[in-house]
Design a protein around this motif. Structure first.
Motif, PDB file in Angstrom:
ATOM      1  N   GLY A 163       0.832  -1.212   0.000  1.00  0.00           N
ATOM      2  CA  GLY A 163       0.000   0.000   0.000  1.00  0.00           C
ATOM      3  C   GLY A 163       0.858   1.250   0.000  1.00  0.00           C
ATOM      4  O   GLY A 163       0.602   2.190   0.761  1.00  0.00           O
ATOM      5  N   TRP A 164       1.862   1.269  -0.860  1.00  0.00           N
ATOM      6  CA  TRP A 164       2.833   2.370  -0.873  1.00  0.00           C
ATOM      7  C   TRP A 164       2.204   3.664  -1.403  1.00  0.00           C
ATOM      8  O   TRP A 164       1.690   3.726  -2.507  1.00  0.00           O
ATOM      9  N   ARG A 165       2.223   4.705  -0.546  1.00  0.00           N
ATOM     10  CA  ARG A 165       1.708   6.024  -0.919  1.00  0.00           C
ATOM     11  C   ARG A 165       2.655   7.120  -0.448  1.00  0.00           C
ATOM     12  O   ARG A 165       2.236   8.223  -0.096  1.00  0.00           O
ATOM     13  N   GLY A 166       3.931   6.804  -0.388  1.00  0.00           N
ATOM     14  CA  GLY A 166       4.900   7.786   0.060  1.00  0.00           C
ATOM     15  C   GLY A 166       4.979   7.942   1.564  1.00  0.00           C
ATOM     16  O   GLY A 166       5.349   9.018   2.062  1.00  0.00           O
ATOM     17  N   GLN A 167       4.631   6.892   2.324  1.00  0.00           N
ATOM     18  CA  GLN A 167       4.631   6.986   3.785  1.00  0.00           C
ATOM     19  C   GLN A 167       6.025   7.299   4.336  1.00  0.00           C
ATOM     20  O   GLN A 167       7.045   7.033   3.697  1.00  0.00           O
ATOM     21  N   ARG A 168       6.018   7.851   5.537  1.00  0.00           N
ATOM     22  CA  ARG A 168       7.267   8.117   6.242  1.00  0.00           C
ATOM     23  C   ARG A 168       7.858   6.802   6.747  1.00  0.00           C
ATOM     24  O   ARG A 168       7.215   5.758   6.747  1.00  0.00           O
ATOM     25  N   ALA A 169       9.100   6.882   7.206  1.00  0.00           N
ATOM     26  CA  ALA A 169       9.769   5.700   7.747  1.00  0.00           C
ATOM     27  C   ALA A 169       9.053   5.208   9.003  1.00  0.00           C
ATOM     28  O   ALA A 169       8.432   5.988   9.734  1.00  0.00           O
ATOM     29  N   LEU A 170       9.144   3.914   9.247  1.00  0.00           N
ATOM     30  CA  LEU A 170       8.557   3.297  10.439  1.00  0.00           C
ATOM     31  C   LEU A 170       9.641   3.005  11.468  1.00  0.00           C
ATOM     32  O   LEU A 170      10.794   2.709  11.114  1.00  0.00           O
ATOM     33  N   ASN A 171       9.268   3.062  12.734  1.00  0.00           N
ATOM     34  CA  ASN A 171      10.176   2.714  13.819  1.00  0.00           C
ATOM     35  C   ASN A 171       9.727   1.409  14.456  1.00  0.00           C
ATOM     36  O   ASN A 171       8.571   1.286  14.875  1.00  0.00           O
ATOM     37  N   LEU A 172      10.629   0.443  14.541  1.00  0.00           N
ATOM     38  CA  LEU A 172      10.363  -0.855  15.144  1.00  0.00           C
ATOM     39  C   LEU A 172      11.124  -0.974  16.458  1.00  0.00           C
ATOM     40  O   LEU A 172      12.046  -0.186  16.724  1.00  0.00           O
ATOM     41  N   PRO A 173      10.769  -1.941  17.319  1.00  0.00           N
ATOM     42  CA  PRO A 173      11.535  -2.155  18.555  1.00  0.00           C
ATOM     43  C   PRO A 173      13.013  -2.367  18.259  1.00  0.00           C
ATOM     44  O   PRO A 173      13.390  -2.871  17.199  1.00  0.00           O
ATOM     45  N   GLY A 174      13.857  -1.979  19.209  1.00  0.00           N
ATOM     46  CA  GLY A 174      15.294  -2.114  19.019  1.00  0.00           C
ATOM     47  C   GLY A 174      15.901  -0.985  18.215  1.00  0.00           C
ATOM     48  O   GLY A 174      16.987  -1.128  17.644  1.00  0.00           O
ATOM     49  N   ARG A 175      15.183   0.163  18.135  1.00  0.00           N
ATOM     50  CA  ARG A 175      15.653   1.339  17.381  1.00  0.00           C
ATOM     51  C   ARG A 175      15.895   1.002  15.897  1.00  0.00           C
ATOM     52  O   ARG A 175      16.792   1.531  15.263  1.00  0.00           O
ATOM     53  N   VAL A 176      15.077   0.108  15.376  1.00  0.00           N
ATOM     54  CA  VAL A 176      15.196  -0.266  13.971  1.00  0.00           C
ATOM     55  C   VAL A 176      14.250   0.587  13.132  1.00  0.00           C
ATOM     56  O   VAL A 176      13.079   0.734  13.467  1.00  0.00           O
ATOM     57  N   GLU A 177      14.769   1.144  12.059  1.00  0.00           N
ATOM     58  CA  GLU A 177      13.986   1.990  11.150  1.00  0.00           C
ATOM     59  C   GLU A 177      13.778   1.266   9.825  1.00  0.00           C
ATOM     60  O   GLU A 177      14.684   0.609   9.310  1.00  0.00           O
ATOM     61  N   VAL A 178      12.554   1.377   9.294  1.00  0.00           N
ATOM     62  CA  VAL A 178      12.233   0.787   7.993  1.00  0.00           C
ATOM     63  C   VAL A 178      11.793   1.907   7.065  1.00  0.00           C
ATOM     64  O   VAL A 178      10.866   2.654   7.371  1.00  0.00           O
ATOM     65  N   ARG A 179      12.467   1.996   5.923  1.00  0.00           N
ATOM     66  CA  ARG A 179      12.199   3.088   4.992  1.00  0.00           C
ATOM     67  C   ARG A 179      12.096   2.537   3.564  1.00  0.00           C
ATOM     68  O   ARG A 179      12.864   1.659   3.178  1.00  0.00           O
ATOM     69  N   ARG A 180      11.164   3.060   2.792  1.00  0.00           N
ATOM     70  CA  ARG A 180      11.055   2.707   1.368  1.00  0.00           C
ATOM     71  C   ARG A 180      11.892   3.690   0.561  1.00  0.00           C
ATOM     72  O   ARG A 180      11.715   4.909   0.663  1.00  0.00           O
ATOM     73  N   GLU A 181      12.798   3.155  -0.220  1.00  0.00           N
ATOM     74  CA  GLU A 181      13.643   3.980  -1.088  1.00  0.00           C
ATOM     75  C   GLU A 181      13.535   3.429  -2.494  1.00  0.00           C
ATOM     76  O   GLU A 181      14.234   2.489  -2.868  1.00  0.00           O
ATOM     77  N   GLY A 182      12.624   4.010  -3.267  1.00  0.00           N
ATOM     78  CA  GLY A 182      12.412   3.535  -4.632  1.00  0.00           C
ATOM     79  C   GLY A 182      11.927   2.102  -4.629  1.00  0.00           C
ATOM     80  O   GLY A 182      10.910   1.772  -4.037  1.00  0.00           O
ATOM     81  N   GLY A 183      12.677   1.240  -5.288  1.00  0.00           N
ATOM     82  CA  GLY A 183      12.305  -0.167  -5.371  1.00  0.00           C
ATOM     83  C   GLY A 183      12.928  -1.010  -4.287  1.00  0.00           C
ATOM     84  O   GLY A 183      12.960  -2.235  -4.408  1.00  0.00           O
ATOM     85  N   ARG A 184      13.414  -0.365  -3.220  1.00  0.00           N
ATOM     86  CA  ARG A 184      14.029  -1.108  -2.127  1.00  0.00           C
ATOM     87  C   ARG A 184      13.363  -0.763  -0.803  1.00  0.00           C
ATOM     88  O   ARG A 184      12.915   0.366  -0.588  1.00  0.00           O
ATOM     89  N   LEU A 185      13.346  -1.730   0.074  1.00  0.00           N
ATOM     90  CA  LEU A 185      12.964  -1.508   1.454  1.00  0.00           C
ATOM     91  C   LEU A 185      14.262  -1.589   2.261  1.00  0.00           C
ATOM     92  O   LEU A 185      14.957  -2.603   2.212  1.00  0.00           O
ATOM     93  N   VAL A 186      14.589  -0.536   2.985  1.00  0.00           N
ATOM     94  CA  VAL A 186      15.838  -0.475   3.729  1.00  0.00           C
ATOM     95  C   VAL A 186      15.509  -0.558   5.232  1.00  0.00           C
ATOM     96  O   VAL A 186      14.741   0.254   5.752  1.00  0.00           O
ATOM     97  N   ILE A 187      16.088  -1.549   5.894  1.00  0.00           N
ATOM     98  CA  ILE A 187      15.850  -1.773   7.322  1.00  0.00           C
ATOM     99  C   ILE A 187      17.194  -1.686   8.035  1.00  0.00           C
ATOM    100  O   ILE A 187      18.109  -2.445   7.742  1.00  0.00           O
ATOM    101  N   ARG A 188      17.304  -0.743   8.978  1.00  0.00           N
ATOM    102  CA  ARG A 188      18.566  -0.563   9.692  1.00  0.00           C
ATOM    103  C   ARG A 188      18.298  -0.001  11.079  1.00  0.00           C
ATOM    104  O   ARG A 188      17.249   0.585  11.338  1.00  0.00           O
ATOM    105  N   GLN A 189      19.279  -0.218  11.977  1.00  0.00           N
ATOM    106  CA  GLN A 189      19.206   0.411  13.287  1.00  0.00           C
ATOM    107  C   GLN A 189      19.572   1.890  13.144  1.00  0.00           C
ATOM    108  O   GLN A 189      20.579   2.225  12.549  1.00  0.00           O
ATOM    109  N   GLY A 190      18.703   2.752  13.732  1.00  0.00           N
ATOM    110  CA  GLY A 190      18.929   4.180  13.598  1.00  0.00           C
ATOM    111  C   GLY A 190      19.806   4.722  14.719  1.00  0.00           C
ATOM    112  O   GLY A 190      20.075   4.058  15.692  1.00  0.00           O
TER     113      GLY A 190
END
Length: 309
Positions: free
Chosen positions: A282-309
């Motif tokens: 359901g991609w509509r340009g949403q902002r990055a998400l924050n998960l437990p463990g200070r993990v951030e999930v961000r959509r960058e074009g055709g990639r989903l990038v998941i990293r500790q922030g």
């Protein structure tokens, strides 16, 4: 082999069965009881349970005292302390396996708890026959009902101890055992316990198949990037490849990726994964998400990038 024994009917029947079978199989068999220190006189009771196991012929036998923390609630904290003690005992004695006295009734309670929590197929699969690192834990009584093991103790005149916590409504499992399951059996008839235990096996077969599919899919859509100083690896996922997967497989891949990026598995719930899934379906340009463990999930074009922030 070590029998984990609390002194209750289930584990006393297990200790007795192990003491009978081990010599006939040429196995060295001992026992361990864990004193959680949660009740007055628990140390004396643990010593008494250890003496009972020795009288059955088990050796070595020991009573281990643990300190129960507060993390995750009292039941989870006690379980964590208990398994840590059993792991350490197995290492000390060179045990190939630790036997646990869980019965079919325990399995039914576990499935019902998983169902109430909406935890998914893996949770509904209940307890495995074999679990733990290297298959250390074995549950040989999973097909036996609680009544059968109690009858076994009576037939052998084995003294058993009834843990008052098992009847304390402050504990969720106790309410399931003494309130929820009897109500279900009254409304639906006998056979609820057997049906729930059967559901566990069917769910485990499904979950194993989906996990294997997710592992193969993960290899095709996931890449990792170098971690920042002191952090876990950043995980990159191809959104096109993910979109083509069935939802059950895709969400498993997302969960595995979040854990690989540093999210603690015990704090990662279905609602977290559903939100991450929307970044794909359901991609509509949403902002990055924050998960437990200070993990951030961000959509960058055709990639989903998941990293500790």
């Amino acid at each position: 082999m070590l029998a984990a024994c609390s002194g209750g009917a289930d584990s006393m029947a297990l200790a007795s069965a192990l003491a009978f079978e081990a010599p006939r199989l040429g196995l060295r068999a001992g026992g361990v009881t864990v004193d959680h220190g949660l009740q007055q006189g628990s140390d004396a009771r643990a010593a008494e349970v250890a003496d009972r196991m020795r009288s059955l012929g088990l050796a070595p036998v020991e009573a281990v005292a643990v300190s129960v923390g507060r993390g995750g609630g009292p039941e989870a904290a006690a379980r964590d302390a208990r398994y840590a003690a059993l792991d350490a005992a197995a290492e000390r004695h060179g045990a190939a396996a630790v036997l646990l006295g869980h019965t079919r009734d325990d399995q039914a309670e576990t499935v019902l708890l998983g169902l109430a929590r909406g935890s998914g197929t893996r949770s509904l699969s209940g307890m495995a026959w074999v679990s733990g690192t290297g298959g250390r834990y074995r549950r040989p009584f999973l097909q036996l009902d609680r009544h059968t093991v109690r009858e076994a103790c009576l037939a052998q005149s084995l003294p058993v101890w009834e843990d008052p916590h098992n009847a304390d409504p402050a504990y969720t499992r106790s309410r399931v055992r003494h309130e929820a399951l009897p109500i279900l059996e009254k409304a639906l008839g006998k056979g609820v316990v057997e049906a729930l235990a059967r559901t566990a096996q069917l769910s485990r077969d499904d979950a194993d198949a989906l996990d294997a599919w997710a592992a193969r899919a993960e290899a095709e859509v996931m890449t990792t990037a170098p971690a920042a100083a002191g952090g876990a690896q950043a995980v990159h996922l191809d959104t096109g490849g993910l979109r083509g997967l069935p939802a059950a497989v895709r969400r498993r891949v997302l969960r595995r990726a979040a854990i690989a990026a540093g999210a603690p598995a015990g704090s990662l719930f279905a609602r977290h994964i559903e939100e991450v899934d929307r970044l794909i379906t359901g991609w509509r340009g949403q902002r990055a998400l924050n998960l437990p463990g200070r993990v951030e999930v961000r959509r960058e074009g055709g990639r989903l990038v998941i990293r500790q922030g």
